[in-house]
Enzyme design. Structure first.
Site, PDB file in Angstrom:
ATOM      1  N   SER A  84       0.803  -1.227   0.000  1.00 61.33           N
ATOM      2  CA  SER A  84       0.000   0.000   0.000  1.00 61.33           C
ATOM      3  C   SER A  84       0.836   1.276   0.000  1.00 61.33           C
ATOM      4  O   SER A  84       0.303   2.352  -0.279  1.00 61.33           O
ATOM      5  CB  SER A  84      -0.936   0.017   1.218  1.00 61.33           C
ATOM      6  N   LYS A 123       1.044   4.709   6.932  1.00 66.57           N
ATOM      7  CA  LYS A 123       0.489   5.517   5.835  1.00 66.57           C
ATOM      8  C   LYS A 123       1.156   6.895   5.870  1.00 66.57           C
ATOM      9  O   LYS A 123       1.900   7.226   6.798  1.00 66.57           O
ATOM     10  CB  LYS A 123      -1.026   5.689   5.977  1.00 66.57           C
TER      11      LYS A 123
END
Length: 320
Positions: A104, A174
Site C-alpha cells: 500500500s 500511511k
C-alpha cells in the site's frame, strides 16, 4: 651509585686502621643500605624495593595482593542483561523497528522493508505533520480479515525487546495528508487538494496511479479533519485501504493522534534499499496551512533559547 657505596665502605675501613673502634663501622654500614641506595644491596644480589618484609612496610601493614580480574564468562550474563535493558528502553522511548506487510505504500516502501520509527519526539509534544510517513495502531478494525502470523519463541522474544516487529501489534503505516483543521478534497482523478491548494504528488504516488480514485466506495470525498485527528492515505492510491475507505467507522476514517506510534524516518533493511523518508516539498508550499502550526517540538527550541537569554539580560542590567 655503586661507586659511591664502595667509597663509603672504604672510608669506614680506613678509620678502623687509624685507631677508632671497629664497632663504629657497623651503624654506618647499616645506614648506607637502609637509606635506599641500590649499591648497598648489590653485594648479596638483592634489589632493594622489590622484595620487602612485613617490618619494612611500616605502619600501613602488608601490601594488598591485587585482585584477579573477573573472567569473561562470569561477566557475560551481566553484559547481556545490560544490553536487554538498553534494548527495552530504546524500544519504549526512542526507536522501534517495523516491517512493511503490504504494497500500500509502494514505491516509497516495499513489502518486506524494515523501517525505524521515531518514538521520542511525541514525548515532547510533537504531533504528526502533513507529508510524514507514520505508524499508528489500528483505529477501528481497519485490519479486519487480514492474515495473521504465528511467530515462534525466538521471534516473540526478539519482538519483545524491539529487534523484530511484533506480530501481535495491529499497526498500519500511511502518509499523513491532513491534520486537525484541514479540509481535504478529491474530485475525479485529482489532484488532491488540502485547504484549496493542489498537491503535486508525482514524487511519491505509485507510478501509473492517479492521486484520486474514481469509485463510489470513498475515493471521491471532501472532509474536514477535527482537532486531535489526522487523515492518512497510502502512496499506492489504487491499492490502499486508508482513511478514504474507512469513513463508516467510529472516527469517520480519521486516525486519533493518540494512536500514532511515531514517524518512520529511515528504511533500515534491506541494505540495498537504505534511505531516509523526508517530507515531500509539495507540503511546504505557501498558503497550505489552515492555521498556525502548534506542534510542540518545533516551538521547544525557541522557548529554551528565550529561557537562556533572560538570565543574561538581567545579569547585564545589574552590572550597569
Amino acid at each position: 651509585m655503586g661507586d659511591v657505596a664502595v667509597g663509603a665502605r672504604s672510608g669506614h675501613d680506613g678509620e678502623e686502621h687509624r685507631g677508632r673502634p671497629a664497632e663504629s663501622a657497623v651503624p654506618a654500614a647499616d645506614s648506607a643500605v637502609t637509606s635506599g641506595s641500590d649499591s648497598g644491596a648489590a653485594e648479596d644480589g638483592r634489589v632493594t624495593g622489590e622484595h620487602t618484609t612485613a617490618e619494612d612496610q611500616g605502619p600501613g601493614g602488608p601490601a594488598r595482593t591485587p585482585k584477579k580480574p573477573r573472567s569473561f564468562w562470569k561477566e557475560l550474563p551481566i553484559l547481556i542483561g545490560i544490553a536487554l535493558v538498553l534494548a527495552l528502553l530504546i524500544k519504549t522511548f526512542l526507536v522501534q523497528a517495523f516491517s512493511i506487510p503490504s504494497d500500500s505504500m509502494q514505491n516509497t516502501l516495499q513489502q518486506g522493508d524494515r523501517v525505524l520509527v521515531d518514538k521520542l519526539t511525541p514525548w515532547f509534544g510533537s504531533e504528526p505533520e502533513r507529508g510524514e510517513v507514520v505508524v499508528f495502531h489500528d483505529p477501528d478494525n481497519w485490519l479486519a480479515g487480514e492474515p495473521t502470523t504465528d511467530p515462534n519463541a525466538l521471534q516473540t522474544f526478539l519482538s519483545w525487546i524491539g529487534l523484530m516487529p511484533s506480530a501481535e501489534e495491529k499497526d498500519l503505516i500511511k502518509r499523513v495528508i491532513g491534520v486537525g483543521g484541514d479540509t481535504i478534497e478529491c474530485k475525479g482523478t485529482g489532484p488532491l487538494t488540502v485547504n484549496g491548494k493542489a498537491l503535486d504528488e508525482r514524487s511519491y504516488v505509485y507510478a501509473g496511479n492517479t492521486p484520486c480514485s474514481v469509485d463510489d466506495q470513498g475515493g471521491q470525498f471532501k472532509v474536514k479533519v477535527p482537532e486531535g485527528f489526522i487523515w492518512v492515505m497510502g502512496d499506492h492510491r489504487q491499492n490502499s485501504r486508508d482513511s478514504r475507505y474507512n469513513q463508516a467507522d467510529k472516527n469517520h476514517g480519521m486516525v486519533p493522534v493518540k494512536d500514532v506510534v511515531g514517524r518512520a524516518v529511515v528504511v533500515a533493511w534491506p541494505i540495498t534499499r537504505w534511505d531516509t523518508l523526508p517530507v515531500p516539498d509539495t507540503f511546504d508550499q505557501s498558503g497550505l496551512n489552515a492555521q498556525p502550526n502548534a506542534a510542540g517540538l518545533p516551538v521547544a527550541p525557541q522557548g529554551i533559547a528565550l529561557l537562556g537569554v533572560v538570565p543574561v539580560v538581567l545579569w547585564r542590567r545589574r552590572k550597569q
